[in-house]
Design a protein around this motif. Sequence first.
Motif, PDB file in Angstrom:
ATOM      1  N   SER A 288       0.920  -1.329   0.048  1.00 47.26           N
ATOM      2  CA  SER A 288       0.058   0.125  -0.123  1.00 47.26           C
ATOM      3  C   SER A 288       0.867   1.254  -0.088  1.00 47.26           C
ATOM      4  O   SER A 288       0.502   2.255  -0.523  1.00 47.26           O
ATOM      5  CB  SER A 288      -0.859   0.127   1.320  1.00 47.26           C
ATOM      6  OG  SER A 288      -0.339  -0.111   2.495  1.00 47.26           O
ATOM      7  N   VAL A 292       0.709   4.545  -2.683  1.00 45.86           N
ATOM      8  CA  VAL A 292       0.589   5.897  -2.318  1.00 45.86           C
ATOM      9  C   VAL A 292       1.999   6.600  -3.115  1.00 45.86           C
ATOM     10  O   VAL A 292       1.660   7.763  -3.716  1.00 45.86           O
ATOM     11  CB  VAL A 292       0.947   6.247  -0.862  1.00 45.86           C
ATOM     12  CG1 VAL A 292       1.063   7.752  -0.639  1.00 45.86           C
ATOM     13  CG2 VAL A 292      -0.072   5.758  -0.164  1.00 45.86           C
ATOM     14  N   LEU A 366      -5.333   8.797  -5.378  1.00 49.78           N
ATOM     15  CA  LEU A 366      -4.758   8.906  -4.053  1.00 49.78           C
ATOM     16  C   LEU A 366      -5.419   8.746  -2.904  1.00 49.78           C
ATOM     17  O   LEU A 366      -5.042   8.111  -1.753  1.00 49.78           O
ATOM     18  CB  LEU A 366      -3.970  10.396  -4.355  1.00 49.78           C
ATOM     19  CG  LEU A 366      -3.250  10.675  -3.104  1.00 49.78           C
ATOM     20  CD1 LEU A 366      -1.998   9.813  -2.939  1.00 49.78           C
ATOM     21  CD2 LEU A 366      -2.791  12.152  -3.298  1.00 49.78           C
ATOM     22  N   PRO A 367      -6.652   9.561  -2.568  1.00 46.90           N
ATOM     23  CA  PRO A 367      -7.497   9.129  -1.247  1.00 46.90           C
ATOM     24  C   PRO A 367      -7.504   7.720  -1.130  1.00 46.90           C
ATOM     25  O   PRO A 367      -7.421   7.269  -0.042  1.00 46.90           O
ATOM     26  CB  PRO A 367      -8.779   9.870  -1.476  1.00 46.90           C
ATOM     27  CG  PRO A 367      -8.241  10.796  -2.529  1.00 46.90           C
ATOM     28  CD  PRO A 367      -7.577  10.112  -3.394  1.00 46.90           C
ATOM     29  N   LEU A 370      -4.505   6.263  -0.061  1.00 46.82           N
ATOM     30  CA  LEU A 370      -3.795   6.630   1.343  1.00 46.82           C
ATOM     31  C   LEU A 370      -4.857   5.729   2.456  1.00 46.82           C
ATOM     32  O   LEU A 370      -4.210   5.701   3.480  1.00 46.82           O
ATOM     33  CB  LEU A 370      -4.280   8.207   1.574  1.00 46.82           C
ATOM     34  CG  LEU A 370      -3.245   9.181   1.107  1.00 46.82           C
ATOM     35  CD1 LEU A 370      -3.718  10.589   0.952  1.00 46.82           C
ATOM     36  CD2 LEU A 370      -1.851   8.889   1.465  1.00 46.82           C
ATOM     37  N   GLY A 374      -3.361   3.687   5.463  1.00 53.05           N
ATOM     38  CA  GLY A 374      -3.737   3.904   6.722  1.00 53.05           C
ATOM     39  C   GLY A 374      -4.120   2.783   7.419  1.00 53.05           C
ATOM     40  O   GLY A 374      -4.103   2.465   8.654  1.00 53.05           O
TER      41      GLY A 374
END
Length: 396
Positions: A288, A292, A366-367, A370, A374
């Motif tokens: 992940s 990113v 991108l969101p 992220l 996270g």
Amino acid sequence: MTQATSRLIFVLSAVVSLGPLSIDLYLPAMPSMVTVFGTSVDRVQLTLSSYLLGFAFFHLVCGPLSDRYGRKPILLAGLSVYVLMSVLCALSDTIEELIIFRFFQAMGACCAPTLGRAVVRDVFPPEQAVKALAYVSSLMALAPVAAPSIGGLLLLYGDWSLMFWALALCGVFVMGLVIFCVPESLPEKQSLHPKQITQNYLTLLKSADYMGNVLTAACMYAGIFAFLSGASFVLITFMEVKTEHFGFYFVCIVVGYISGNLFTARIGYRWQSRKVFRLGISISCGASFLMVVFCLMQWFSVLFVVVPVAFVAMAVGIVMPNATAEALRPFAHMAATASALMGFIQMEAAAASGLLVGMYLQGSPLPMALVIFGTGCCAVLCYWLILPSGSRKDNV
């Protein structure tokens, strides 16, 4: 593995497949539903979030009911609700109706994975439960492979409602399998007195071993769901993948997940379980993080999204059977309740990740990347900060 055991694993795989099938089958239709209903992306996303909320909350009910009245009666009752609500979803005239019916559809569907895990815990001894859960998960993963492709093909011959008619038929088929092939496996009846139910849930919540396993698994699962909730918009709308080709990119994701499951089933019994656990978490965070980086560098390519997520899925396939078996191991007397709380926490985490992706997904992957990264970081924190140090030591 005997023929009867293999048959039971196959049937339980079909039962638990209803959950991912109900999510993935209509993903290709989500962009077109914005136009059909004359609504916004976030409103269409609510059909997914409402499903997850219903799926999560009814876990807390069906678990204690099953520990009292048995696995089979509650499973059949839930499937009946699922079939009825699938029909009502197909007949919805507004996005608001669909959101409501999806909530109740999920209430019926959640009985399948909750009680499927409980049956595995009832039937298989602890040392075989990890392998059984891994095989069930591997077969279940065929649903996400087929569902988006089938959904894309159904769109060529009809609209979004055709997918919910298909789900209703699947529900009827699974009911038949349960009636004829699933044994009643309840070891002992539990009280339905509110005080006893509350005490059971408090026992689970106070167990650092249980919560450490459950929260780590929930964070890992939330990462995959972040991709599922944003995949159709990222791949179809942003990267202009054709609707009928959308499902093919899911093959890589599911191959990764199945690979993780089979690794656990084949190697897990020879490796120390926590070593396998840590391997999965490390793969998730590393893959992940790369996604990113690709997004920050504006290397927008289908491969730069799908390949990292495939490795995240592999990590989930490694961690989930281990976490589930370890979480349920001490609670054989209330396996359905323990499985229900685990499912509730997983669905809440998934709903939160899907909501975050829906809120911030605008013109870039991108969101989504992220959120996936996270959730991997949260899994690391749960493993090291919540799980007792004794439980983190390598064990067989």
